[in-house]
Design a protein around this motif. Structure first.
Motif, mmCIF file in Angstrom:
data_model
loop_
_atom_site.group_PDB
_atom_site.id
_atom_site.type_symbol
_atom_site.label_atom_id
_atom_site.label_comp_id
_atom_site.label_asym_id
_atom_site.label_seq_id
_atom_site.Cartn_x
_atom_site.Cartn_y
_atom_site.Cartn_z
ATOM 1 N N GLY A 33 43.897 44.391 37.297
ATOM 2 C CA GLY A 33 43.844 45.205 38.598
ATOM 3 C C GLY A 33 43.908 44.083 40.036
ATOM 4 N N ILE A 34 44.727 44.153 40.444
ATOM 5 C CA ILE A 34 45.185 43.221 41.608
ATOM 6 C C ILE A 34 44.710 43.701 42.776
ATOM 7 C CG2 ILE A 34 46.704 41.650 42.838
ATOM 8 C CD1 ILE A 34 48.239 41.332 40.394
ATOM 9 N N VAL A 35 43.863 43.275 43.590
ATOM 10 C CA VAL A 35 43.521 43.625 45.026
ATOM 11 C C VAL A 35 44.324 42.607 45.945
ATOM 12 C CG1 VAL A 35 41.851 44.247 46.703
ATOM 13 C CG2 VAL A 35 41.350 44.525 44.408
ATOM 14 N N PHE A 36 45.244 43.156 46.605
ATOM 15 C CA PHE A 36 46.202 42.279 47.741
ATOM 16 C C PHE A 36 45.307 42.153 48.894
ATOM 17 C CE2 PHE A 36 48.974 44.024 44.658
ATOM 18 C CZ PHE A 36 49.701 42.828 44.302
ATOM 19 N N GLN A 37 45.890 41.003 49.443
ATOM 20 C CA GLN A 37 44.983 40.649 50.651
ATOM 21 C C GLN A 37 45.012 41.667 51.713
ATOM 22 O OE1 GLN A 37 46.636 36.542 51.774
ATOM 23 N NE2 GLN A 37 45.108 36.505 53.398
ATOM 24 N N ASP A 38 46.016 41.835 52.162
ATOM 25 C CA ASP A 38 46.307 43.007 53.238
ATOM 26 C C ASP A 38 46.028 44.374 52.795
ATOM 27 O OD1 ASP A 38 46.542 44.507 55.534
ATOM 28 O OD2 ASP A 38 48.531 43.579 56.089
ATOM 29 N N PRO A 39 44.886 45.286 53.027
ATOM 30 C CA PRO A 39 44.711 46.473 52.551
ATOM 31 C C PRO A 39 45.753 47.185 53.226
ATOM 32 C CG PRO A 39 42.716 45.487 53.946
ATOM 33 C CD PRO A 39 43.683 44.471 53.789
ATOM 34 N N ASP A 40 46.385 47.108 54.044
ATOM 35 C CA ASP A 40 47.658 47.986 54.393
ATOM 36 C C ASP A 40 48.755 47.991 53.561
ATOM 37 O OD1 ASP A 40 46.682 49.235 56.676
ATOM 38 O OD2 ASP A 40 46.976 47.483 58.172
ATOM 39 N N ASP A 41 48.789 47.065 52.721
ATOM 40 C CA ASP A 41 49.595 47.022 51.817
ATOM 41 C C ASP A 41 49.465 47.992 50.405
ATOM 42 O OD1 ASP A 41 51.191 45.263 53.169
ATOM 43 O OD2 ASP A 41 50.707 43.600 52.235
ATOM 44 N N GLN A 42 48.046 47.789 50.341
ATOM 45 C CA GLN A 42 47.625 48.751 49.121
ATOM 46 C C GLN A 42 47.473 50.166 49.416
ATOM 47 O OE1 GLN A 42 45.370 46.014 46.716
ATOM 48 N NE2 GLN A 42 45.433 47.274 45.100
ATOM 49 N N LEU A 43 46.952 50.287 50.588
ATOM 50 C CA LEU A 43 46.730 51.870 50.736
ATOM 51 C C LEU A 43 47.988 52.478 51.626
ATOM 52 C CD1 LEU A 43 43.136 51.104 52.180
ATOM 53 C CD2 LEU A 43 43.961 51.592 49.990
ATOM 54 N N PHE A 44 48.587 53.535 50.892
ATOM 55 C CA PHE A 44 49.906 53.491 51.457
ATOM 56 C C PHE A 44 50.057 55.247 51.549
ATOM 57 C CE2 PHE A 44 50.225 51.913 47.230
ATOM 58 C CZ PHE A 44 50.581 53.267 46.713
ATOM 59 N N LEU A 45 48.970 55.864 51.167
ATOM 60 C CA LEU A 45 49.327 57.334 51.216
ATOM 61 C C LEU A 45 48.102 58.123 52.207
ATOM 62 C CD1 LEU A 45 49.191 57.795 47.372
ATOM 63 C CD2 LEU A 45 50.868 58.187 48.803
ATOM 64 N N GLY A 46 48.091 59.428 52.213
ATOM 65 C CA GLY A 46 47.617 60.148 53.483
ATOM 66 C C GLY A 46 46.079 60.005 53.474
ATOM 67 N N THR A 47 45.516 60.052 52.316
ATOM 68 C CA THR A 47 44.018 60.022 52.367
ATOM 69 C C THR A 47 43.637 59.006 51.519
ATOM 70 O OG1 THR A 47 43.831 61.640 50.604
ATOM 71 C CG2 THR A 47 43.754 62.594 52.775
ATOM 72 N N VAL A 48 42.234 58.579 51.602
ATOM 73 C CA VAL A 48 41.633 57.758 50.460
ATOM 74 C C VAL A 48 41.550 58.065 48.987
ATOM 75 C CG1 VAL A 48 39.297 56.834 49.957
ATOM 76 C CG2 VAL A 48 39.935 56.717 52.315
ATOM 77 N N ARG A 49 41.414 59.675 48.917
ATOM 78 C CA ARG A 49 41.216 60.164 47.725
ATOM 79 C C ARG A 49 42.810 59.901 46.868
ATOM 80 N NH1 ARG A 49 38.337 64.461 45.804
ATOM 81 N NH2 ARG A 49 37.956 65.118 48.090
ATOM 82 N N GLN A 50 43.806 60.127 47.619
ATOM 83 C CA GLN A 50 45.090 60.146 47.115
ATOM 84 C C GLN A 50 45.359 58.810 46.673
ATOM 85 O OE1 GLN A 50 47.600 61.538 50.249
ATOM 86 N NE2 GLN A 50 47.509 63.635 49.699
ATOM 87 N N ASP A 51 44.961 57.718 47.658
ATOM 88 C CA ASP A 51 45.185 56.410 47.403
ATOM 89 C C ASP A 51 44.509 56.051 46.107
ATOM 90 O OD1 ASP A 51 46.890 54.525 48.721
ATOM 91 O OD2 ASP A 51 46.077 54.999 50.378
ATOM 92 N N VAL A 52 43.170 56.258 45.934
ATOM 93 C CA VAL A 52 42.327 55.740 44.772
ATOM 94 C C VAL A 52 42.797 56.550 43.501
ATOM 95 C CG1 VAL A 52 40.030 55.803 43.846
ATOM 96 C CG2 VAL A 52 40.433 55.442 46.187
ATOM 97 N N ALA A 53 43.469 57.725 43.705
ATOM 98 C CA ALA A 53 43.822 58.425 42.705
ATOM 99 C C ALA A 53 45.276 57.829 42.178
ATOM 100 C CB ALA A 53 44.002 59.984 42.724
ATOM 101 N N PHE A 54 46.138 57.260 42.881
ATOM 102 C CA PHE A 54 47.341 56.950 42.674
ATOM 103 C C PHE A 54 47.354 56.155 41.312
ATOM 104 C CE2 PHE A 54 51.013 53.652 42.997
ATOM 105 C CZ PHE A 54 52.001 54.427 43.335
ATOM 106 N N GLY A 55 46.368 55.081 41.100
ATOM 107 C CA GLY A 55 46.801 54.229 39.872
ATOM 108 C C GLY A 55 46.598 55.287 38.774
ATOM 109 N N PRO A 56 45.148 55.881 38.625
ATOM 110 C CA PRO A 56 44.952 56.607 37.473
ATOM 111 C C PRO A 56 46.045 57.730 37.170
ATOM 112 C CG PRO A 56 43.238 56.652 38.905
ATOM 113 C CD PRO A 56 44.091 55.748 39.477
ATOM 114 N N ALA A 57 46.389 58.428 38.385
ATOM 115 C CA ALA A 57 47.308 59.624 37.832
ATOM 116 C C ALA A 57 48.790 58.759 37.460
ATOM 117 C CB ALA A 57 47.798 60.080 39.581
ATOM 118 N N ASN A 58 49.141 57.561 37.726
ATOM 119 C CA ASN A 58 50.216 56.727 37.021
ATOM 120 C C ASN A 58 49.792 56.727 35.688
ATOM 121 O OD1 ASN A 58 52.026 56.687 39.229
ATOM 122 N ND2 ASN A 58 51.123 54.969 39.869
ATOM 123 N N LEU A 59 48.698 56.646 35.241
ATOM 124 C CA LEU A 59 48.354 56.354 33.895
ATOM 125 C C LEU A 59 48.600 57.858 33.123
ATOM 126 C CD1 LEU A 59 45.293 53.926 34.075
ATOM 127 C CD2 LEU A 59 47.702 53.521 33.679
ATOM 128 N N GLY A 60 48.465 59.026 33.718
ATOM 129 C CA GLY A 60 48.704 60.163 33.259
ATOM 130 C C GLY A 60 47.187 60.883 33.228
#
Lengths: 250, 221
Positions: free
Chosen positions: A82-109
């Motif tokens: 799990g890589i946490v990049f330096q600029d959070p604006d690069d890592q958080l690209f969706l509309g809500t915190v929930r969607q952003d945190v769910a992005f990774g696990p949702a990609n895992l199915g």
């Protein structure tokens, strides 16, 4: 024991011909917290981008808990690293915190209630559960950094790689993040220029300079080796003396 | 995006119009606009009826007209054009308040003004009652190609980041004695826009890396 991260002879040149890595060897074992130190341009970010196969094609190999980082394994490798990049604006690209945190696990199915559990657990770990429905760009910088950590924790990685976790944080946010990182039960590789932070959190340090590993020992030993420090453009903040603090138990 | 909830045009509320599914609202808006555009130019009663329907929706949505009215300034260039039409068009002349104006121009100008005003007001009502996020979901449900929806989502997300960057660049230019308003400094401004483009492009690459790192395979979950 198989190391969580096993980098051997890694060399890499960018397409423009600039050679960033000249044969890097690095091992990180389960449960360790390791700092990756080095001056600007040492190749730290290039190394990090190799750990989950964003960059590849040079010489050498990267293995994650025995799994080689090659095209066929990328999905599993990216779950494990799990890589946490330096600029959070690069890592958080969706509309809500929930969607952003769910992005990774949702990609895992992962779906439904299990996904929701992962999201809330990850946010709990960084103390941001109350902000789950907020748009990330309305959060403070320190909060965004914590949510960025949660987006990766939600994938339940075997190793957490943080690129400059303390950069741009005010002292309180910096300390809060340290508390969070200390409380996590996960292997950590932390790229940083913040040497006191490395001493505080990581018993072991690896110094990367001009594309090679020039030191790999306890953080205390690195920070008190004035010759090594000077040779690789590492400098302690004014007035900071590691000797007055001592070494973390390895 | 503005502070707190929603985007700049959003008016926080809980009315039926706010709660209606976004894809239905999109369909209703597009359908309504097609009807208004298709109305014969001199069907004043029909235009009036359309306006009444719209006003009724606004009343139900509880978005105050006072909130919508100032945002209608976006229509001004069209309104100016519509007002000029009777004076510049050809065709038979007629007298209005003692001024000779073109009759077809008058009809066309009035039609443009009516259709335009209804269209702008309808769009503003839609914007005031729909969060950007719901709109994207609505478009997804309407089977708009995924890639387009994703691009729109990123645009909304990064609008603030990029305008913030632009603002900081302009402040830095001003601090060094360059006044972007003066035409003398427009070449500098153009170059800085180029720099902004490159910065945004590089940010795009970093965002893509961050997405790949979390297992992105081309479809947003």
């Amino acid at each position: 024991m198989i190391p969580v991260l096993d980098v051997r002879g890694l060399a890499f040149a960018y397409p423009d011909g600039h050679q960033a890595l000249y044969g890097v060897d690095l091992h990180v074992h389960a449960g360790e917290r390791v700092a990756l130190l080095g001056p600007n341009g040492a190749g730290k970010t290039t190394l990090v981008l190799h750990l989950n196969g964003i960059l590849s094609g040079g010489a050498g190999s990267v293995t994650v808990s025995g799994l080689p980082v090659v095209t066929d394994n990328l999905a599993e490798v990216r779950r494990r690293v799990g890589i946490v990049f330096q600029d959070p604006d690069d890592q958080l690209f969706l509309g809500t915190v929930r969607q952003d945190v769910a992005f990774g696990p949702a990609n895992l199915g992962i779906k439904g209630a299990a996904l929701e559990r992962r999201v809330m657990h990850a946010l709990d770990q960084v103390g941001m559960a109350d902000f789950v429905d907020r748009p990330p760009h309305h959060l403070s910088f320190g909060q965004r950094r914590r949510v960025a950590v949660a987006t990766v924790l939600a994938m339940e990685p075997e190793i957490l790689v943080l690129d400059e976790p303390s950069s741009n944080l005010d002292p309180t946010s910096r300390r809060e993040l340290a508390d969070i990182l200390r409380g996590l039960d996960v292997t950590v590789l932390m790229v940083t220029h913040d040497l006191p932070y490395a001493l505080e959190l990581c018993p072991r340090s690896v110094v990367l300079s001009d594309g090679v590993v020039v030191a790999d020992r306890s953080t205390y030993d690195v920070l008190t080796d004035e010759e090594l420090m000077a040779a690789h453009r590492l400098e302690l903040p004014w007035g900071f003396d590691p000797r007055s603090i001592g070494s973390l138990p390895a | 995006m503005g502070a707190g909830h929603g985007h700049r045009l959003f008016f926080h509320g809980h009315s039926v119009v706010h709660r209606a599914p976004a894809h239905l609202k999109v369909l209703a808006l597009v359908g309504f606009m097609l009807v208004v555009v298709a109305l014969p130019r001199q069907a004043y009663v029909a235009h009036g009826a359309a306006a009444l329907v719209l006003l009724a929706v606004i009343a139900v949505s509880r978005v105050p007209l006072r909130y919508l009215a100032p945002r209608m300034v976006i229509e001004v260039p069209f309104a100016v054009f519509a007002v000029l039409m009777p004076f510049v068009s050809h065709g038979p002349r007629t007298e209005v308040l003692g001024v000779a104006v073109s009759e077809p121009g008058l009809v066309a100008g009035a039609a443009l003004l009516m259709k335009g005003t209804i269209g702008v007001l309808a769009s503003l009502t839609f914007a005031a009652t729909t969060e950007a996020d719901d709109l994207l979901r609505g478009l997804q449900r309407l089977r708009v190609p995924d890639l387009l929806v994703q691009i729109m989502g990123f645009m909304i997300r990064y609008l603030d980041v990029v305008t913030g960057e632009m603002r900081r660049m302009v402040v830095a230019m001003r601090s060094r004695g360059c006044e972007p308003r003066s035409p003398r400094h427009w070449p500098v401004l153009a170059r800085s826009l180029g720099a902004l483009f490159i910065r945004s492009y590089e940010r795009g690459e970093r965002v893509h890396h961050a997405m790949l790192s979390r297992g992105y395979t081309g479809r947003l979950p």
